[in-house]
Design a protein around this motif. Structure first.
Motif, PDB file in Angstrom:
ATOM      1  N   TRP A 142      96.955  29.159  54.240  1.00 56.09           N
ATOM      2  CA  TRP A 142      97.627  30.206  55.015  1.00 56.09           C
ATOM      3  C   TRP A 142      96.618  31.221  55.546  1.00 56.09           C
ATOM      4  CZ3 TRP A 142     102.364  30.816  57.023  1.00 56.09           C
ATOM      5  CH2 TRP A 142     103.411  30.009  56.540  1.00 56.09           C
ATOM      6  N   VAL A 143      95.629  31.573  54.726  1.00 54.73           N
ATOM      7  CA  VAL A 143      94.617  32.528  55.196  1.00 54.73           C
ATOM      8  C   VAL A 143      93.851  31.941  56.376  1.00 54.73           C
ATOM      9  CG1 VAL A 143      92.495  33.740  54.573  1.00 54.73           C
ATOM     10  CG2 VAL A 143      94.384  33.642  52.953  1.00 54.73           C
ATOM     11  N   GLN A 144      93.523  30.667  56.296  1.00 59.58           N
ATOM     12  CA  GLN A 144      92.792  30.017  57.388  1.00 59.58           C
ATOM     13  C   GLN A 144      93.625  29.988  58.662  1.00 59.58           C
ATOM     14  OE1 GLN A 144      91.386  26.151  56.206  1.00 59.58           O
ATOM     15  NE2 GLN A 144      89.679  26.190  57.640  1.00 59.58           N
ATOM     16  N   ALA A 145      94.958  29.921  58.527  1.00 62.62           N
ATOM     17  CA  ALA A 145      95.827  29.930  59.705  1.00 62.62           C
ATOM     18  C   ALA A 145      95.883  31.310  60.351  1.00 62.62           C
ATOM     19  CB  ALA A 145      97.232  29.473  59.315  1.00 62.62           C
ATOM     20  N   SER A 146      95.655  32.351  59.546  1.00 60.08           N
ATOM     21  CA  SER A 146      95.650  33.725  60.057  1.00 60.08           C
ATOM     22  C   SER A 146      94.513  34.482  59.390  1.00 60.08           C
ATOM     23  CB  SER A 146      97.000  34.400  59.766  1.00 60.08           C
ATOM     24  OG  SER A 146      97.020  35.708  60.266  1.00 60.08           O
ATOM     25  N   PRO A 147      93.266  34.225  59.795  1.00 59.82           N
ATOM     26  CA  PRO A 147      92.109  34.768  59.081  1.00 59.82           C
ATOM     27  C   PRO A 147      91.911  36.257  59.319  1.00 59.82           C
ATOM     28  CG  PRO A 147      91.409  33.595  61.041  1.00 59.82           C
ATOM     29  CD  PRO A 147      92.887  33.389  60.938  1.00 59.82           C
ATOM     30  N   PRO A 148      91.122  36.901  58.460  1.00 62.79           N
ATOM     31  CA  PRO A 148      90.813  38.324  58.663  1.00 62.79           C
ATOM     32  C   PRO A 148      89.942  38.509  59.908  1.00 62.79           C
ATOM     33  CG  PRO A 148      90.237  37.589  56.426  1.00 62.79           C
ATOM     34  CD  PRO A 148      90.518  36.371  57.224  1.00 62.79           C
ATOM     35  N   ALA A 149      90.023  39.719  60.466  1.00 61.65           N
ATOM     36  CA  ALA A 149      89.181  40.028  61.618  1.00 61.65           C
ATOM     37  C   ALA A 149      87.720  40.140  61.182  1.00 61.65           C
ATOM     38  CB  ALA A 149      89.645  41.327  62.267  1.00 61.65           C
ATOM     39  N   LYS A 150      86.820  40.053  62.123  1.00 63.32           N
ATOM     40  CA  LYS A 150      85.390  40.117  61.817  1.00 63.32           C
ATOM     41  C   LYS A 150      84.972  41.481  61.290  1.00 63.32           C
ATOM     42  CE  LYS A 150      84.066  36.506  65.108  1.00 63.32           C
ATOM     43  NZ  LYS A 150      83.243  36.149  66.304  1.00 63.32           N
ATOM     44  N   THR A 151      85.780  42.503  61.538  1.00 68.47           N
ATOM     45  CA  THR A 151      85.451  43.856  61.074  1.00 68.47           C
ATOM     46  C   THR A 151      85.809  44.089  59.612  1.00 68.47           C
ATOM     47  OG1 THR A 151      87.608  44.644  61.836  1.00 68.47           O
ATOM     48  CG2 THR A 151      85.751  44.811  63.384  1.00 68.47           C
ATOM     49  N   VAL A 152      86.508  43.155  58.997  1.00 68.30           N
ATOM     50  CA  VAL A 152      87.024  43.335  57.638  1.00 68.30           C
ATOM     51  C   VAL A 152      85.887  43.227  56.623  1.00 68.30           C
ATOM     52  CG1 VAL A 152      88.474  42.289  55.848  1.00 68.30           C
ATOM     53  CG2 VAL A 152      89.347  42.568  58.177  1.00 68.30           C
ATOM     54  N   THR A 153      85.866  44.180  55.689  1.00 67.38           N
ATOM     55  CA  THR A 153      84.908  44.152  54.576  1.00 67.38           C
ATOM     56  C   THR A 153      85.588  43.952  53.231  1.00 67.38           C
ATOM     57  OG1 THR A 153      85.012  46.567  54.328  1.00 67.38           O
ATOM     58  CG2 THR A 153      83.316  45.672  55.810  1.00 67.38           C
ATOM     59  N   ASP A 154      86.894  44.245  53.157  1.00 60.99           N
ATOM     60  CA  ASP A 154      87.646  44.111  51.909  1.00 60.99           C
ATOM     61  C   ASP A 154      88.974  43.438  52.193  1.00 60.99           C
ATOM     62  OD1 ASP A 154      86.313  45.947  49.573  1.00 60.99           O
ATOM     63  OD2 ASP A 154      85.943  46.807  51.561  1.00 60.99           O
ATOM     64  N   VAL A 155      89.243  42.343  51.454  1.00 62.02           N
ATOM     65  CA  VAL A 155      90.516  41.633  51.576  1.00 62.02           C
ATOM     66  C   VAL A 155      91.273  41.801  50.268  1.00 62.02           C
ATOM     67  CG1 VAL A 155      91.636  39.422  51.976  1.00 62.02           C
ATOM     68  CG2 VAL A 155      89.527  39.968  53.182  1.00 62.02           C
ATOM     69  N   PHE A 156      92.533  42.219  50.375  1.00 67.51           N
ATOM     70  CA  PHE A 156      93.351  42.509  49.197  1.00 67.51           C
ATOM     71  C   PHE A 156      94.513  41.522  49.142  1.00 67.51           C
ATOM     72  CE2 PHE A 156      91.422  46.379  50.814  1.00 67.51           C
ATOM     73  CZ  PHE A 156      90.805  46.910  49.687  1.00 67.51           C
ATOM     74  N   PHE A 157      94.681  40.889  47.975  1.00 66.74           N
ATOM     75  CA  PHE A 157      95.756  39.913  47.791  1.00 66.74           C
ATOM     76  C   PHE A 157      96.796  40.466  46.828  1.00 66.74           C
ATOM     77  CE2 PHE A 157      92.440  37.274  49.505  1.00 66.74           C
ATOM     78  CZ  PHE A 157      93.126  36.368  50.305  1.00 66.74           C
ATOM     79  N   ILE A 158      98.029  40.403  47.244  1.00 62.30           N
ATOM     80  CA  ILE A 158      99.168  40.850  46.448  1.00 62.30           C
ATOM     81  C   ILE A 158      99.915  39.612  45.962  1.00 62.30           C
ATOM     82  CG2 ILE A 158     101.307  42.203  46.476  1.00 62.30           C
ATOM     83  CD1 ILE A 158     100.044  43.725  48.911  1.00 62.30           C
ATOM     84  N   ASN A 159     100.125  39.511  44.663  1.00 63.58           N
ATOM     85  CA  ASN A 159     100.805  38.362  44.041  1.00 63.58           C
ATOM     86  C   ASN A 159      99.970  37.083  44.132  1.00 63.58           C
ATOM     87  OD1 ASN A 159     103.022  40.072  43.644  1.00 63.58           O
ATOM     88  ND2 ASN A 159     103.967  39.445  45.568  1.00 63.58           N
ATOM     89  N   LEU A 160      98.672  37.199  43.988  1.00 58.32           N
ATOM     90  CA  LEU A 160      97.800  36.027  44.072  1.00 58.32           C
ATOM     91  C   LEU A 160      98.046  35.106  42.881  1.00 58.32           C
ATOM     92  CD1 LEU A 160      95.366  34.750  45.623  1.00 58.32           C
ATOM     93  CD2 LEU A 160      93.893  35.883  43.947  1.00 58.32           C
ATOM     94  N   PRO A 161      98.348  33.828  43.092  1.00 55.62           N
ATOM     95  CA  PRO A 161      98.471  32.895  41.956  1.00 55.62           C
ATOM     96  C   PRO A 161      97.143  32.772  41.221  1.00 55.62           C
ATOM     97  CG  PRO A 161      99.454  31.972  43.947  1.00 55.62           C
ATOM     98  CD  PRO A 161      98.686  33.179  44.374  1.00 55.62           C
ATOM     99  N   PHE A 162      97.186  32.696  39.906  1.00 61.76           N
ATOM    100  CA  PHE A 162      95.949  32.632  39.131  1.00 61.76           C
ATOM    101  C   PHE A 162      95.166  31.361  39.422  1.00 61.76           C
ATOM    102  CE2 PHE A 162      93.383  31.863  35.306  1.00 61.76           C
ATOM    103  CZ  PHE A 162      92.672  33.059  35.282  1.00 61.76           C
ATOM    104  N   VAL A 163      95.851  30.327  39.878  1.00 67.01           N
ATOM    105  CA  VAL A 163      95.154  29.091  40.231  1.00 67.01           C
ATOM    106  C   VAL A 163      94.155  29.334  41.365  1.00 67.01           C
ATOM    107  CG1 VAL A 163      96.782  28.266  41.968  1.00 67.01           C
ATOM    108  CG2 VAL A 163      95.555  26.615  40.561  1.00 67.01           C
ATOM    109  N   ASN A 164      94.309  30.466  42.077  1.00 65.27           N
ATOM    110  CA  ASN A 164      93.402  30.818  43.165  1.00 65.27           C
ATOM    111  C   ASN A 164      92.341  31.830  42.740  1.00 65.27           C
ATOM    112  OD1 ASN A 164      96.283  30.415  44.939  1.00 65.27           O
ATOM    113  ND2 ASN A 164      94.433  29.414  45.700  1.00 65.27           N
ATOM    114  N   VAL A 165      91.988  31.816  41.470  1.00 66.46           N
ATOM    115  CA  VAL A 165      90.977  32.756  40.999  1.00 66.46           C
ATOM    116  C   VAL A 165      89.637  32.522  41.697  1.00 66.46           C
ATOM    117  CG1 VAL A 165      90.228  31.334  39.054  1.00 66.46           C
ATOM    118  CG2 VAL A 165      90.052  33.831  38.902  1.00 66.46           C
ATOM    119  N   TYR A 166      89.379  31.295  42.179  1.00 59.15           N
ATOM    120  CA  TYR A 166      88.147  30.992  42.908  1.00 59.15           C
ATOM    121  C   TYR A 166      88.366  31.043  44.419  1.00 59.15           C
ATOM    122  CZ  TYR A 166      86.124  29.448  38.493  1.00 59.15           C
ATOM    123  OH  TYR A 166      85.645  29.403  37.211  1.00 59.15           O
TER     124      TYR A 166
END
Length: 760
Positions: free
Chosen positions: A450-474
């Motif tokens: 999903w992130v790859q379908a809507s990636p952050p802008a080039k100006t972004v320095t910090d990405v914050f995830f809400i409700n991140l599944p623990f399987v995505n710790v990496y």
């Protein structure tokens, strides 16, 4: 002179060699086919969990000794920021031969393609299965049951994840090396083959033959293979106990004493290895992964006994090697039924094995093999690769027990039935485990997809995830590879992990308070709850941080614990130093319908009476819909990604007397419900009812007008089907638990009651 009609005699050795080769063809073919059918798909499993970090290190670090060791260091703070982490958490291993094999396969053979790593694991498991077959044949002389032994190891359920996961390749390499050690040592020590000679062996008639010298070539091979095994995985240091057991079984203390210098040398090497490891400053396993006494020695001793029992039970019985009853703080009091069940299984299986195999020489070696495989990891979190080596003990033990001739006075028809039941149980459990592993891998790929379908802008320095599944710790190293070098400097923050490790299966809402602040709430199951909560809170931080009303300040934001009870945290407030719309920030929200919905906050929070989006001309021309054609037209615009097309539909749905209300609702509801869930809208609860009232539609209209824009609709609604295949696979784990819960409710199959959390 030869007679014209005479035929030259073929040497007996040649006949024997050809005959042996011919007899080996079918076992090798059968084992090869079985390994390929069960494990062959692992070649295309890609990168999963720890693989992301290991392979990043393989690409970036060099070939020097200390660079190789650096590749084996796993520190979560290096790739994900968790505001509650106040303790240093580091996995640091001393396994240079393992990482050399990995690096060679990945970079030299595969040229950066992880398929080479999968091929190495698959090839090693195939070789180990053949070595198990060969070992069984040497010990029993029974070709049928030796083949069965090789096949049992090939399909051993805990081998499925171990072979499919390159990060557990150290276990596969070590197992192959140790099997080579056994076969080499049996030849070096001249231990006779076919250890099931019947009553003669049982009466102790096997001659000790203590004066035989070692075969030097085989002994050298033993040393080389054992040293490589030690530098692959540390627990190989205990393995000479198995070799000593063979000596004892074939001559008692006299024969063992005659070989004392070999085992003394093994002890010296083991001590030197541990001293070198200590001198290098290898960090101990973190408390979050390795459970140590916390001052309550009696409780710890009880837990340790239950953990050992659990390991033994799932090593010899088809059950998953994950959590289990030892996920409890005190299994004997919290889950006594499970402990009794495990005792019953272990005692029953051991009794049947002893009854069947007791007439063979060294029958106790294979239970000892299982115990020696378990002891080094008994305090560590239960994972399938910890049980891989136990498969050798199970497979060889089964072949030994089944090949012992029945005693004339006590023939047993139960033995083959038990053996067949074990084989069928493993044959069933292995493909189920494969499906569960595929489900775990699929679960991990949903969020970055999903992130790859809507990636952050080039100006972004910090990405914050809400409700991140623990399987995505990496997730950070995963996104580094997906999004390219530009993402490497971006910090990834987990504002909270989802209550369920593989996905967000609970309703969560997000409410923006002002330009800098929002609140996140969860329903059904709290954040930082149950077993995952204990892992996160007790392993990474401090329970006192989670007192209601407390504010924790970090360099990136402040977080306030709004609601917390004994179950966990229900609501948190996040305040950021810069506006939420700052171009250096990017926020993603995970829900049950979307792996990562990019959030678009507003500089000023609007009230329902002051909409922030202007209506396009088509909407202005159709303030209300007059006929079905206009409803279809609005639906087409909505499907194309024009958020304002929902406004006339919402007006009709909010009018209880409008003749097209039902038609508008039918068109609007799937889109509105999906978007409300994906973005964490407070109004998503209105869709719990089969009928949505006019007043509720007005609430949805107020949220939609201020909260849904064209880019959000296109990013989410138009990609909603792209990850259905991953979502379907992810459900495998829960589906299996649901099926198992209909048969038995026990922690052994993860169908027991919820585990206690850190605040209970």
């Amino acid at each position: 002179m030869f007679r014209a009609d005479s035929t030259p005699a073929i040497p007996d050795a040649t006949v024997s060699t050809r005959s042996s080769l011919a007899r080996a063809v079918w076992p090798v073919a059968a084992i090869s086919l079985t390994v390929f059918l069960l494990h062959g798909l692992a070649l295309w499993d890609g990168v999963v969990l720890d693989d992301h970090w290991h392979q990043k290190g393989l690409r970036e670090h060099g070939w020097s000794f200390f660079e190789l060791l650096r590749t084996l260091i796993i520190a979560p703070a290096d790739y994900i920021d968790c505001w509650w982490q106040t303790k240093p958490v580091v996995w640091h291993y001393f396994r240079p031969f393992f990482i050399v094999c990995m690096k060679f396969a990945y970079l030299v053979v595969g040229r950066g393609d992880e398929t080479a790593l999968h091929a190495l694991s698959l090839g090693l498991h195939w070789l180990s299965s053949l070595l198990v077959w060969r070992l069984c044949l040497r010990l029993t002389g029974d070709r049928t049951w030796s083949l069965v032994g090789g096949l049992v190891f090939a399909i051993y359920p805990h081998s499925v994840v171990t072979v499919a996961w390159p990060s557990s390749q150290n276990v596969v390499i070590q197992n192959t090396l140790l099997l080579g050690v056994v076969l080499a040592y049996l030849r070096a020590s001249r231990i006779p083959p076919a250890l099931v000679p019947g009553d003669a062996s049982r009466s102790g008639a096997v001659p000790p033959r203590t004066g035989l010298p070692y075969a030097r070539g085989a002994l050298a091979a033993t040393w080389v293979l054992w040293l490589l095994a030690i530098f692959t995985r540390e627990n190989a240091i205990l393995f000479p106990a198995i070799l000593a057991s063979f000596e004892f079984a074939h001559g008692g203390w006299r024969r063992l004493w005659g070989r004392r210098w070999f085992f003394i040398a093994c002890g010296v090497v083991g001590v030197a290895f541990m001293a070198w490891r200590s001198a290098l400053g290898i960090d101990p396993l973190p408390d979050v992964y390795c459970h140590r006494p916390d001052g309550h020695l009696s409780r710890y001793a009880g837990w340790l006994a239950a953990k050992f029992l659990h390991y033994v039970c799932v090593s010899i019985w088809p059950a998953p090697m994950v959590a289990g009853p030892t996920g409890r703080l005190n299994p004997w009091t919290e889950a006594p039924g499970d402990c009794v069940l495990m005792l019953f299984i272990v005692v029953g299986m051991v009794w049947m094995y002893c009854r069947a195999a007791r007439r063979s020489v060294g029958w106790w070696i294979w239970p000892l093999w299982i115990v020696m495989s378990i002891l080094p990891v008994v305090t560590v979190v239960a994972t399938p690769h910890s049980g891989y080596m136990s498969g050798v003990g199970v497979a060889v033990g089964l072949a030994v027990a089944m090949s012992v001739p029945n005693h004339p006075t006590s023939p047993s028809a139960l033995r083959p039935a038990v053996g067949l039941a074990m084989i069928l149980g493993m044959a069933f459990m292995a493909p189920v485990t494969r499906l569960q592993w595929m489900g775990t891998a699929a679960a991990e790929r949903i969020v970055p997809g999903w992130v790859q379908a809507s990636p952050p802008a080039k100006t972004v320095t910090d990405v914050f995830f809400i409700n991140l599944p623990f399987v995505n710790v990496y997730l950070k190293p995963d996104l580094d590879k997906r999004l390219g070098p530009a993402f490497s400097s971006v910090r990834v923050h987990a504002l909270m992990f989802a209550p369920h490790p593989t996905g967000m299966d609970r309703r969560s809402t997000l409410e923006q308070l002002d330009a800098h602040t929002f609140i996140v709430r969860v329903e059904g199951q709290a954040y930082f709850s149950r077993l995952l909560g204990r892992f996160l809170v007790e392993g990474f931080g401090d329970r006192s941080m989670f007192e209601p009303g407390r504010t924790i300040r970090t360099d990136a934001f402040d977080v306030t614990i709004l609601e917390r009870d004994t179950q966990g945290v229900w609501a948190l407030k996040f305040t950021f130093p810069r506006p939420l719309t700052d171009p250096s920030y990017c926020f993603y929200f995970t829900s049950g319908v979307c792996g990562a919905a990019k959030l678009r906050f507003r500089d000023v929070v609007a009230s329902p009476a002051s909409p922030q989006s202007s209506e396009p001309s088509w909407v202005q021309e159709h303030p209300t819909l007059a006929d079905s054609l206009e409803v279809e037209q609005a639906a087409a615009y909505l499907e194309a990604g024009y958020a304002a097309a929902a406004i006339p539909l919402l007006r009709v749905a909010a009018d209880a007397n409008h003749p097209l209300r039902r038609e508008a609702e039918k068109t609007l509801r799937p889109v509105a419900e999906f978007m409300a869930t994906a973005l964490g809208a407070r109004c998503q609860s209105v869709f719990d009812r089969s009928e949505v009232g006019a007043a509720s539609w007005r609430d949805v209209a107020a949220w939609w007008t201020n909260g849904v824009r064209d880019d959000a609709l296109r990013d989410l609604w138009q990609h909603r089907r792209d990850f259905d295949h991953l979502t379907w696979l992810r459900a495998e784990n829960e589906f299996d638990r649901w099926i198992a819960s209909g048969l038995i409710r026990t922690d052994l199959y993860l169908t027991g009651p919820p585990y206690r959390g850190p605040f209970e």
